[in-house]
Scaffold this motif. Structure first.
Motif, PDB file in Angstrom:
ATOM      1  N   VAL A 197       0.847  -1.197   0.000  1.00 55.72           N
ATOM      2  CA  VAL A 197       0.000   0.000   0.000  1.00 55.72           C
ATOM      3  C   VAL A 197       0.883   1.247   0.000  1.00 55.72           C
ATOM      4  CG1 VAL A 197      -1.635   1.327   1.399  1.00 55.72           C
ATOM      5  CG2 VAL A 197      -1.985  -1.117   1.070  1.00 55.72           C
ATOM      6  N   GLY A 198       1.922   1.238   0.823  1.00 50.40           N
ATOM      7  CA  GLY A 198       2.826   2.388   0.899  1.00 50.40           C
ATOM      8  C   GLY A 198       3.505   2.671  -0.426  1.00 50.40           C
ATOM      9  N   VAL A 199       3.989   1.634  -1.085  1.00 52.23           N
ATOM     10  CA  VAL A 199       4.644   1.810  -2.389  1.00 52.23           C
ATOM     11  C   VAL A 199       3.641   2.361  -3.393  1.00 52.23           C
ATOM     12  CG1 VAL A 199       5.694   0.573  -4.324  1.00 52.23           C
ATOM     13  CG2 VAL A 199       6.422   0.065  -1.986  1.00 52.23           C
ATOM     14  N   THR A 200       2.425   1.836  -3.376  1.00 52.94           N
ATOM     15  CA  THR A 200       1.387   2.309  -4.300  1.00 52.94           C
ATOM     16  C   THR A 200       1.079   3.781  -4.066  1.00 52.94           C
ATOM     17  OG1 THR A 200       0.436   0.092  -4.348  1.00 52.94           O
ATOM     18  CG2 THR A 200      -0.972   1.900  -5.100  1.00 52.94           C
ATOM     19  N   GLU A 201       0.982   4.186  -2.807  1.00 55.77           N
ATOM     20  CA  GLU A 201       0.691   5.591  -2.508  1.00 55.77           C
ATOM     21  C   GLU A 201       1.830   6.508  -2.947  1.00 55.77           C
ATOM     22  OE1 GLU A 201      -2.399   5.157   1.215  1.00 55.77           O
ATOM     23  OE2 GLU A 201      -0.256   5.335   1.679  1.00 55.77           O
TER      24      GLU A 201
END
Length: 156
Positions: free
Chosen positions: A81-85
């Motif tokens: 999720v962090g990488v996507t954000e």
């Protein structure tokens, strides 16, 4: 000494040029600039925090029904999720006409996730406001970012 002064003078002129451009922009373009900055900075900061948990323990914001099918822990999924954000924030910075719909879709997914967790409806409502702001960014980007959404859609 001269090169330092000329470099700082050039930086000052460039800064004044940016401020002048912001002040002279029409209100809709100013709104676009604010939304573009917000949807660049916020996703990147929130994405980075998925790795450090300085603001909050993000793992508790993942609906168990969504994380159960995966062979990963909620903590490991939060890394993705962090990488996507972070990627979404960078896309908004580079190409807001493409990044706006990406952030809009991402926020919709976050809202659905939060609605599946009892007691997080207030956060879902806040994110619905962000969702509407992302739609506004997408609409404004059609005027202030003239590039086509995708490279292969360019007119030749």
């Amino acid at each position: 000494m001269t090169s330092i002064q000329s470099t700082s003078a050039a930086a000052t002129r460039a800064e004044e040029g940016l401020v002048a451009r912001i002040r002279s922009a029409d209100p809709a373009e100013q709104a676009f600039m604010v939304l573009r900055a917000a949807f660049t900075v916020a996703p990147i900061l929130f994405g980075l925090d998925k790795f450090f948990h300085l603001m909050v323990n993000w793992d508790r914001y993942l609906a168990p029904v969504l994380s159960a099918p995966f062979p990963f822990t909620p903590h490991q999924l939060m890394y993705a999720v962090g990488v996507t954000e972070i990627i979404a924030g960078v896309v908004v910075a580079i190409h807001p006409r493409l990044g706006g719909p990406v952030v809009t879709a991402w926020l919709f997914g976050i809202i659905v996730n939060l609605l599946l967790i009892p007691g997080f409806y207030d956060v879902a409502l806040r994110d619905f406001g962000l969702f509407l702001a992302a739609i506004a960014l997408s609409r404004l980007a059609t005027t202030y970012d003239q590039r086509p959404l995708l490279w292969f859609a360019r007119k030749r």
